[in-house]
Design an enzyme around this catalytic site. Structure first.
Site, mmCIF file in Angstrom:
data_model
loop_
_atom_site.group_PDB
_atom_site.id
_atom_site.type_symbol
_atom_site.label_atom_id
_atom_site.label_comp_id
_atom_site.label_asym_id
_atom_site.label_seq_id
_atom_site.Cartn_x
_atom_site.Cartn_y
_atom_site.Cartn_z
ATOM 1 N N GLU A 116 10.480 3.676 6.927
ATOM 2 C CA GLU A 116 10.319 2.242 7.180
ATOM 3 C C GLU A 116 11.136 1.826 8.406
ATOM 4 O O GLU A 116 12.328 2.097 8.500
ATOM 5 C CB GLU A 116 10.770 1.450 5.956
ATOM 6 N N ALA B 144 0.832 -1.210 0.000
ATOM 7 C CA ALA B 144 0.000 0.000 0.000
ATOM 8 C C ALA B 144 0.863 1.255 0.000
ATOM 9 O O ALA B 144 0.578 2.229 -0.708
ATOM 10 C CB ALA B 144 -0.932 -0.006 1.214
ATOM 11 N N TYR C 245 -16.875 -10.817 0.774
ATOM 12 C CA TYR C 245 -16.099 -11.719 -0.070
ATOM 13 C C TYR C 245 -16.995 -12.406 -1.093
ATOM 14 O O TYR C 245 -16.657 -12.519 -2.276
ATOM 15 C CB TYR C 245 -15.401 -12.771 0.795
ATOM 16 N N GLU D 53 -2.715 -14.417 -4.086
ATOM 17 C CA GLU D 53 -3.616 -14.915 -5.125
ATOM 18 C C GLU D 53 -4.248 -13.703 -5.808
ATOM 19 O O GLU D 53 -4.789 -12.827 -5.141
ATOM 20 C CB GLU D 53 -4.710 -15.776 -4.500
ATOM 21 N N VAL E 278 8.184 5.267 12.956
ATOM 22 C CA VAL E 278 7.256 6.341 13.337
ATOM 23 C C VAL E 278 6.429 5.863 14.523
ATOM 24 O O VAL E 278 5.826 4.786 14.479
ATOM 25 C CB VAL E 278 6.353 6.742 12.155
#
Length: 654
Positions: A114, A91, A259, A140, A308
């Site tokens: 990071e 993301a 789903y 997947e 962070v």
């Protein structure tokens, strides 16, 4: 009770489309009423103006390829803005890519913070020199991951000059399509002969249909156990579903429904995984590295070993502004003062936070309690400042319900190969599809599943070795061969349990586990945290109401209609956050609308009942009496053709 049955039966009929006649009549009456109303209102005008106006988050949704191929204009003032992205998972990297590509922000203005010394987050894959090959999970994918493919059409392939990551993925899956030849085993490696059937009773089908039709708000804080019983749980459908998506009975009924709606077009592909597509290598090398190289070439700053710990807000009645970032670099506390021109993107929560690694001779049985640092702690610190920032405790406070364990087993010679080939019916070293998805050991007390993706799974992998990914949904129950819970097992012991379920003779198991394979187990306390039952507001909006320079990313942010535990969800939240905060004038592709497609609904209703039409089953009470009149009413119409095309109406029914 009879009344309830009638309601459930009606739901089934509605999904199957056999109530189309009634709907036509109803719509005709409504249409006449609207015409009458319009004729009385001289100010009424038919128009599409405003159809794509931006919502309160600064975005709008679109479909089709008109906007999918368009390049938006550069947002005004983007050169004066900076972006700080917390985390470097899928993301976060997607956010940076959209800032570069669509936001046209200078790369030097983008900072990725990071805590670890490597990018990728949960999308990992590495050869650990002290342990061996490690993959905590796999990805997947399917053709209708609209945002994911929108992104990767722009990321250059690292292997094929002039091609994109999407190009190489598309060509690979065209030339080597994915499907399984053995979905499940029992009795130590014997094909369970599930034969692509769901084996749902009529009552079980109706329970699923009822869930399908239930409003989201009626499922808040409910579990799957609240809406299903043994009619579903004892079916092959539930074996397929729970092992493929890692759902447990106590997980969210709302997520189960989402789903089902999201992937309604793939119901027929569940039994043999023909719905799925996979990358050539592990997801780190196939997805993360190309993005990282793209961003580095654009001048984006990667700041590793930077944790962070908090984002400080100034909150007024209708406005929330991120004013400072608190962080540590190699343990040294630091701070950064922000202006409204500084955009902050935070990945809140993590499914792989607190992972504990074992090895061949050690179990991953260290401290698996809720950690006091990391992404969960960051989200808690942010959430304390305003209710709009969500409720992290809903997801991370009960690790007994959110954990499972996976392991990477690497073969060292060919002694295990015949047992693998016997089950997957393919050569594991061919470089092509092997198992085509997981093989579930349906009588395993750990509910063990395993898969072999295309080899090698690592670019530099020894061609004589095969990497196998294994996971168990129940980590706290005794094994069938190794009489210990999976979470207490060494890599060698997990290999023994796996070999037992492959059908290796008992007198050979210990020797093969010792000398023919090496195994790295990984215990993940929060791996299904996003499936925990929830209510409105527990997941914060991607852009919380009132935020002018702040957005959430990833699996614990809220975006309409899409489903977590997918690469698409990560990339969708990234696109929405960038388009909203930066004012990118381009539509976000809507979630694929198969749930609104009558063809998919008709198809899925037949597939769910293993080929039986809803018109062939006994409906409650008076509903049976209306079947024949409806069938005759459709004769000679386009409705008859649609019903026949999708096996609702079969020869002889008329």
């Amino acid at each position: 009770m009879a009344n309830k049955k009638v309601k459930v039966g009606l739901a089934t009929v509605a999904v199957a489309g056999v109530g189309a006649t009634a709907m036509v009549v109803k719509n005709k009456l409504k249409e006449n009423k609207e015409k009458k109303k319009i004729s009385q209102d001289s100010n009424y005008r038919n128009t599409e103006r405003g159809k794509h106006e931006k919502n309160s988050k600064g975005i709008y949704y679109t479909n089709g390829n008109y906007e999918a191929f368009a390049t938006p204009r550069k947002p005004e003032g983007v050169e004066e803005k900076n972006a700080y992205i917390v985390g470097s998972g899928l993301a976060a990297l997607a956010t940076a890519c959209f800032l570069v590509r669509d936001g046209q922000m200078p790369g030097s203005h983008i900072h990725i913070l990071e805590a670890m010394d490597i990018a990728g987050g949960a999308c990992d894959g590495i050869e650990d020199p002290t342990r061996g090959y490690v993959m905590r999970g796999g990805r997947e994918m399917e053709n209708h991951f609209e945002c994911l493919w929108d992104l990767f059409r722009s990321i250059p392939s690292l292997e094929i000059p002039g091609a994109s990551v999407l190009d190489e993925f598309y060509w690979l899956n065209k030339e080597d399509p994915n499907y399984s030849l053995c979905r499940a085993t029992r009795n130590q490696g014997v094909d369970a002969q599930t034969d692509g059937k769901f084996n749902l009773s009529q009552k079980g089908c109706m329970q699923i249909m009822k869930l399908f039709m239930t409003k989201d708000e009626d499922l808040y804080d409910k579990t799957i156990e609240d809406v299903f019983d043994e009619e579903v749980f004892d079916s092959t459908f539930w074996l397929y579903w729970r092992t493929m998506f890692a759902f447990e009975n106590w997980h969210s009924a709302l997520e189960m429904k989402l789903y089902f709606q999201r992937f309604i077009h793939h119901i027929a592909g569940l039994p043999d995984f023909s719905a799925l597509k996979f990358t050539k290598y592990n997801q780190y090398e196939s997805l993360i590295l190309p993005m990282q190289k793209y961003l580095e070439a654009a001048g984006v700053n990667f700041e590793f070993n930077t944790e962070v710990t908090n984002v400080i807000f100034e909150i007024a009645e209708n406005k929330k502004v991120a004013k400072a970032i608190e962080y540590k670099v190699n343990g040294v506390e630091k701070g950064l003062v922000l202006t409204e021109n500084d955009l902050v993107f935070v990945t809140n929560g993590s499914c792989t936070e607190g992972t504990i690694y074992g090895d061949q001779n050690h179990a991953p049985n260290g401290d698996a309690e809720v950690r006091t640092s990391g992404s969960w702690s960051l989200w808690k610190n942010i959430a304390q400042q305003d209710p709009a920032f969500g409720n992290p405790e809903k997801f991370c406070s009960d690790i007994k319900k959110t954990n499972w364990e996976s392991a990477t087993i690497t073969t060292l010679d060919d002694k295990i190969m015949p047992y693998l080939t016997n089950i997957c019916k393919r050569d594991p070293k061919s470089g092509k599809v092997v198992t085509g998805g997981i093989v579930s050991c349906m009588d395993s007390s750990w509910l063990l599943s395993w898969t072999i993706n295309r080899q090698g799974q690592f670019k530099d992998q020894d061609k004589n070795k095969v990497c196998v990914w294994v996971y168990g949904l129940f980590s706290d129950v005794l094994g069938d061969y190794v009489k210990k819970p999976m979470k207490e097992c060494t890599g060698k012991e997990i290999t023994k349990e796996w070999l037992y379920h492959l059908g290796v003779p008992v007198n050979q198991i210990d020797e093969l586990a010792e000398n023919s394979a090496i195994c790295v187990p990984t215990m993940m306390p929060y791996i299904t945290a996003f499936f925990m039952p929830r209510t409105k507001g527990d997941r914060p909006d991607v852009i919380p109401d009132g935020c002018v320079n702040f957005a959430f990313l990833g699996q614990f942010a809220e975006t309409p209609r899409d489903t977590v535990f997918t690469t698409e969800y990560s990339v969708r939240t990234a696109m929405e956050s960038v388009y909203g905060l930066l004012g990118v004038d381009r539509g976000v592709p809507e979630v694929w609308g198969s749930v609104y497609d009558i063809r998919e609904l008709l198809d899925s209703s037949v597939k769910l009942m293993d080929g039986k039409s809803p018109l062939e089953i006994e409906l409650p009470g008076p509903l049976n009496l209306i079947k024949k009149p409806i069938i005759h009413f459709t004769k000679g119409t386009v409705i008859e053709k649609v019903l026949k095309d999708h096996d609702i109406l079969k020869d002889g029914m008329l």
